[in-house]
Design a protein around this motif. Structure first.
Motif, PDB file in Angstrom:
ATOM      1  N   ALA A 275       9.824  -5.978  -9.029  1.00  0.00           N
ATOM      2  CA  ALA A 275       8.554  -7.625  -8.446  1.00  0.00           C
ATOM      3  C   ALA A 275       9.259  -7.388  -6.443  1.00  0.00           C
ATOM      4  N   ALA A 276      10.372  -7.404  -5.981  1.00  0.00           N
ATOM      5  CA  ALA A 276      10.533  -7.219  -5.189  1.00  0.00           C
ATOM      6  C   ALA A 276       9.467  -5.969  -4.522  1.00  0.00           C
ATOM      7  N   ARG A 277      10.038  -5.206  -4.936  1.00  0.00           N
ATOM      8  CA  ARG A 277       9.286  -3.527  -4.637  1.00  0.00           C
ATOM      9  C   ARG A 277       7.813  -3.421  -4.476  1.00  0.00           C
ATOM     10  N   VAL A 278       7.461  -4.174  -5.701  1.00  0.00           N
ATOM     11  CA  VAL A 278       6.147  -4.542  -5.132  1.00  0.00           C
ATOM     12  C   VAL A 278       5.045  -4.926  -3.698  1.00  0.00           C
ATOM     13  N   ILE A 279       6.279  -6.206  -3.631  1.00  0.00           N
ATOM     14  CA  ILE A 279       5.649  -7.438  -2.944  1.00  0.00           C
ATOM     15  C   ILE A 279       6.425  -6.347  -1.410  1.00  0.00           C
ATOM     16  N   SER A 280       7.145  -6.115  -1.095  1.00  0.00           N
ATOM     17  CA  SER A 280       7.754  -5.684   0.334  1.00  0.00           C
ATOM     18  C   SER A 280       6.883  -4.183   0.221  1.00  0.00           C
ATOM     19  N   TYR A 281       6.581  -3.701  -0.774  1.00  0.00           N
ATOM     20  CA  TYR A 281       5.381  -2.311  -0.111  1.00  0.00           C
ATOM     21  C   TYR A 281       3.996  -2.839   0.290  1.00  0.00           C
ATOM     22  N   ALA A 282       3.982  -4.154  -0.433  1.00  0.00           N
ATOM     23  CA  ALA A 282       2.600  -4.918   0.052  1.00  0.00           C
ATOM     24  C   ALA A 282       2.246  -5.143   0.873  1.00  0.00           C
ATOM     25  N   GLY A 283       3.444  -5.722   1.727  1.00  0.00           N
ATOM     26  CA  GLY A 283       4.011  -6.503   2.651  1.00  0.00           C
ATOM     27  C   GLY A 283       3.632  -5.271   3.942  1.00  0.00           C
ATOM     28  N   ASP A 284       4.518  -3.873   4.157  1.00  0.00           N
ATOM     29  CA  ASP A 284       4.650  -2.846   4.477  1.00  0.00           C
ATOM     30  C   ASP A 284       2.558  -2.304   5.001  1.00  0.00           C
ATOM     31  N   VAL A 285       1.848  -2.393   3.820  1.00  0.00           N
ATOM     32  CA  VAL A 285       0.960  -1.256   3.968  1.00  0.00           C
ATOM     33  C   VAL A 285      -0.292  -2.421   4.766  1.00  0.00           C
ATOM     34  N   THR A 286      -0.361  -4.256   4.330  1.00  0.00           N
ATOM     35  CA  THR A 286      -0.762  -5.480   4.569  1.00  0.00           C
ATOM     36  C   THR A 286      -0.491  -5.669   6.395  1.00  0.00           C
ATOM     37  N   TRP A 287       0.889  -5.446   6.608  1.00  0.00           N
ATOM     38  CA  TRP A 287       0.910  -5.652   7.766  1.00  0.00           C
ATOM     39  C   TRP A 287       1.009  -4.248   9.070  1.00  0.00           C
ATOM     40  N   ARG A 288       0.663  -3.056   8.019  1.00  0.00           N
ATOM     41  CA  ARG A 288       0.322  -1.679   9.252  1.00  0.00           C
ATOM     42  C   ARG A 288      -1.092  -1.725   9.602  1.00  0.00           C
ATOM     43  N   GLU A 289      -1.938  -2.929   8.258  1.00  0.00           N
ATOM     44  CA  GLU A 289      -3.640  -3.018   8.425  1.00  0.00           C
ATOM     45  C   GLU A 289      -3.641  -3.778  10.008  1.00  0.00           C
ATOM     46  N   VAL A 290      -2.962  -4.498  10.023  1.00  0.00           N
ATOM     47  CA  VAL A 290      -2.708  -6.119  10.742  1.00  0.00           C
ATOM     48  C   VAL A 290      -2.690  -5.390  12.069  1.00  0.00           C
ATOM     49  N   GLY A 291      -1.749  -4.546  12.263  1.00  0.00           N
ATOM     50  CA  GLY A 291      -1.507  -4.090  13.333  1.00  0.00           C
ATOM     51  C   GLY A 291      -2.968  -3.484  14.217  1.00  0.00           C
ATOM     52  N   ARG A 292      -3.123  -2.694  12.919  1.00  0.00           N
ATOM     53  CA  ARG A 292      -4.490  -1.208  13.139  1.00  0.00           C
ATOM     54  C   ARG A 292      -6.147  -2.512  13.686  1.00  0.00           C
ATOM     55  N   VAL A 293      -5.956  -3.457  12.675  1.00  0.00           N
ATOM     56  CA  VAL A 293      -7.245  -4.615  13.038  1.00  0.00           C
ATOM     57  C   VAL A 293      -7.204  -5.043  14.367  1.00  0.00           C
ATOM     58  N   LEU A 294      -5.983  -5.532  14.635  1.00  0.00           N
ATOM     59  CA  LEU A 294      -5.463  -6.079  15.753  1.00  0.00           C
ATOM     60  C   LEU A 294      -5.555  -4.681  17.502  1.00  0.00           C
TER      61      LEU A 294
END
Length: 823
Positions: A275-294
């Motif tokens: 479960a933690a691996r799913v959430i961690s990976y989702a976080g990596d992808v999401t924060w990378r996308e946030v950085g790209r958008v900003l």
């Protein structure tokens, strides 16, 4: 309000009241998971609404709002109640009275309460100053009172969040990073915090907040299920402990597993890690996308216009080729427009290798497309596929994030089916920092740094990936791993000779460090046994690099300059044998001038004489450690030389005194020195390597004084150690496995090797020395190794006449020592 009034309100209307209904709900075995959390939230909603209605008479301008986890309806058995009493500010006295009527019944029931009383303006102002408050308000849910007041606050808070997102999201990301630094990664911890650790419930909440900002969204596949599983574990933990805790301590894991219907604590941890691996990976992808958008938003409008293409005025993304079918775009690795995964089975490995080599992440879209459409590789793999795997493994630190992206979409187990058994598998050993699968990748990362020192870096990297693959099977993981490695090597296209080398490396990946730290390297049998197991100089070279990479990837306690020097010494001796040099029957080295001086002084005085000498790492080209300098701490410990007239009880006496002075023994060698011609008798010489557990070393004079008392019986070493142990605070923990004492077969031609595996503790060597002394054997040398909480000590013993012990006598000694440790 009297206490009687409060109690009546706490019980509320109906048979047994809220407290009884809550208890019934939590003890119902048939209902658990999301249904129970929803039912508990609903029950609590009704109770609080009743309290609110009884205190307001239905007045407007005030409402009761659930926020945070309660606002989401996620009430675990011992969760806090996060409540906001919202008012329009017109009647402060009435609001204060209502607050008392609400809060006191909650406290009276012993429930934890996180409460505040604010106007909408105050709530928004506090949220603007504290991102944690703002996150809680994003989950605001109306409970009672003025619905319009609650709705207006929710609308305003959500609008504020979206307007402020470019400023607040980087702040939220920093908070997540700081928390991860403090708490560690949930998917690797033996006693994880389900809420605070990286990949835990707080990270899942942060991803909800990012989605609410409309700037980016997390990969939703599997995320809700991962969050639910962590909440289920937390529910079971609350019920098992009766406390509001989020830390899954070792002593509670079996009970929590039983509560969830899981086989054992390992199955529980594996579920938590997945479960933690799913959430961690989702976080990596999401924060990378946030950085790209900003970053995109920060580009000036005119510059954006200049960069615009013909497609609706959007900027034309620059695409740089990395490999066949693979390009870089906007800081990520994506598939080229011409890529055809359905026709190119090597593309997943080629894309992964290109991403790792470039130090860039694989885009989520690319990985999912590869997982959905890529053809399976034929067996055996084509040469390009094997080369791309080696390139991926040899890319160093960037390998980790790329491998995790492949893992998240199931590509790793598709390429290597045996990986499934080690995926997210916990290692119940405090020395290990990682789960089995992550440890294998970390070993490959370390091995990549040694690629220039071996003749076949491809074999080193693949061996690093596979060396613990047998941990998913019963029995000795090295034996099981040998078979798996041979099969995997053939499947991915190595020829028979290379497959045999890989199998040997996996089978013997612990051989060098275990032999170097637990066996007498001066014994020819030790060196010959290693040479026979390894077979060739080139395999030895690879095994040496794999040994160091494995230890460095395990954790700080698994490798040191001391262990490294012992392994290097063993490798040098084995290399000589493999090169054709005979393993000569080495005689005991002649005593040095200092040793002779100490021996004569011990004979003259009739008591112990000792000397402490600081040592550092061996000088280049020398096997001897050099004298310490003031340049830094001593990595190899301190050499302790003791000479004492030959007598019984020397080993336990010395070990006990060292334990009293909090000195850790790393190696111990004991031998008898004959005195010069004409002098009757002998002196026992002890050459030990010791290190202070903490603080500075004791003075040699104090050690000698205590040793004199220990030898003449006036120092109650056992009693002193028992008193110190009793004074230590008792901490709850898992009961360690019982000690095990065995005879190592054919380990030496000169002595019998008794091997002890036990829980490390102050005074353990003292107890072992007493047991061996009581068994009537003489200890020739001792090799002490401590890994985390486990001690693995090997004693070379002989009978009184100096010969090896017969088989039955050796087994009897081992049984006696084991019984003494169990007592």
């Amino acid at each position: 309000m009297t206490s009687t009034d409060v109690t009546e309100e706490a019980e509320g209307p109906g048979p047994g009241g809220y407290a009884a209904a809550r208890l019934r709900l939590l003890t119902e075995g048939a209902r658990s998971g999301p249904p129970r959390r929803r039912a508990l939230a609903g029950l609590t909603d009704d109770w609080l609404a009743g309290l609110f209605g009884a205190g307001t008479g239905g007045q407007a301008g005030v409402s009761l709002v659930a926020v945070g986890g309660y606002g989401r309806g996620e009430l675990s058995p011992r969760s806090d109640l996060d409540l906001l009493l919202l008012h329009d500010g017109r009647d402060a006295q009435a609001v204060a009275a209502l607050a008392d009527r609400l809060w006191y019944p909650v406290w009276d029931l012993g429930l934890d309460l996180d409460h505040s009383v604010r106007t909408p303006q105050q709530a928004r102002k506090t949220a603007a100053e504290d991102v944690k408050v703002q996150l809680g308000l994003l989950d605001a849910r109306h409970l009672a009172g003025d619905v319009g007041l609650t709705a207006s606050l929710r609308t305003a808070v959500l609008a504020d969040w979206r307007n402020q997102a470019p400023r607040r999201l980087p702040e939220l990301r920093n908070l997540c990073a700081e928390r991860a630094e403090r708490q560690g990664e949930l998917r690797f911890l033996l006693e994880p915090d389900l809420k605070e650790a990286r990949g835990g419930l707080r990270d899942a909440t942060a991803l909800r907040a990012v989605a609410a900002s409309w700037l980016a969204d997390a990969p939703r596949e599997g995320l809700a299920d991962a969050r639910r599983r962590l909440l289920d574990v937390r529910d079971a933990l609350h019920l098992a402990t009766g406390r509001a805790t989020d830390r899954l301590a070792l002593q509670e894991q079996d009970q929590v597993a039983a509560e969830l219907g899981l086989l054992d604590a390992d199955a529980l941890l594996r579920q938590v890690y997945e479960a933690a691996r799913v959430i961690s990976y989702a976080g990596d992808v999401t924060w990378r996308e946030v950085g790209r958008v900003l970053r995109a938003r920060s580009v000036r409008p005119r510059l954006r216009a200049m960069m615009s293409g013909r497609n609706g005025g959007k900027p034309a993304a620059e695409r740089s080729p990395l490999a066949e079918g693979v390009v870089e775009q906007d800081g990520e690795v994506v598939l080229a427009r011409t890529a055809r995964p359905e026709r190119d089975p090597v593309l997943p490995l080629r894309a992964a290798a290109a991403a790792a080599q470039a130090g860039l992440p694989l885009s989520l879209h690319a990985v999912r497309r590869l997982a959905a459409t890529a053809r399976p590789l034929p067996t055996p793999w084509p040469a390009e596929a094997r080369e791309q795997l080696v390139t991926l493994l040899g890319s160093g630190r960037p390998t980790v994030q790329v491998w995790e992206a492949l893992e998240a979409e199931g590509l790793v187990t598709r390429l290597l089916p045996d990986w499934e058994r080690v995926r997210c598998r916990p290692q119940r050993n405090a020395v290990h920092l990682w789960t089995v699968d992550r440890h294998l990748i970390e070993t490959a990362v370390r091995a990549a740094g040694f690629a220039r020192r071996v003749h076949r870096p491809d074999l080193l990297l693949v061996a690093a990936l596979l060396h613990d693959i047998g941990k998913g099977w019963p029995g000795d993981h090295s034996v099981a791993g040998e078979t798996i490695a041979r099969d995997v090597a053939a499947r991915i296209g190595f020829d028979g000779a290379d497959a045999a080398v890989l199998a040997t490396l996996v089978r013997h990946h612990l051989l060098l460090v275990e032999t170097a730290t637990r066996r007498d390297l001066d014994d020819p049998a030790t060196v010959r046994a290693v040479a026979e197991a390894v077979g060739t100089e080139r395999t030895l070279e690879l095994l040496h690099a794999l040994t160091e990479a494995d230890a460095l990837a395990t954790g700080p306690a698994a490798w040191s300059s001391w262990r490294g020097s012992l392994v290097a010494d063993l490798v040098k001796r084995v290399a000589g044998v493999l090169a054709g040099e005979p393993a000569a029957e080495t005689e005991a080295a002649a005593p040095t001038a200092e040793q002779e001086r100490l021996a004569m002084e011990a004979f003259r005085t009739g008591g112990p004489v000792l000397a402490l000498r600081a040592r550092t790492e061996p000088a280049a080209g020398s096997a001897e450690p050099a004298a310490a300098t003031d340049a830094g701490p001593d990595p190899l410990g301190v050499e302790l030389l003791i000479a004492v007239p030959d007598q019984a009880g020397v080993l336990p006496a010395v070990a006990g005194v060292l334990a009293l002075h909090r000195l850790t023994v790393r190696t111990a060698e004991l031998r008898s020195l004959p005195l010069p011609d004409g002098v009757d008798g002998s002196v026992l010489l002890l050459d030990w390597r010791v290190a202070a557990q903490y603080g500075s070393l004791p003075q040699a004079a104090r050690l000698r004084a205590d040793l004199v008392r220990a030898l003449d019986g006036t120092l109650d070493t056992a009693g002193r150690l028992a008193e110190r142990d009793a004074a230590q605070p008792r901490r709850r923990g898992v009961e360690p496995p019982p000690p095990r004492v065995t005879v190592a077969p054919a380990a030496s031609r000169l002595a019998t090797v008794i091997e002890v595996r036990a829980q490390d503790a102050p005074g353990l060597l003292f107890r072992l020395g007493r047991a061996l002394d009581a068994a009537g054997v003489r200890v020739r040398s001792a090799h002490v190794s401590t890994l985390g909480a486990n001690a693995v000590d090997a004693f070379y013993v002989t009978g009184p006449g100096g010969a090896r012990l017969p088989g039955e006598e050796a087994a009897s000694v081992a049984r006696e020592v084991e019984e003494s440790l169990r007592a």
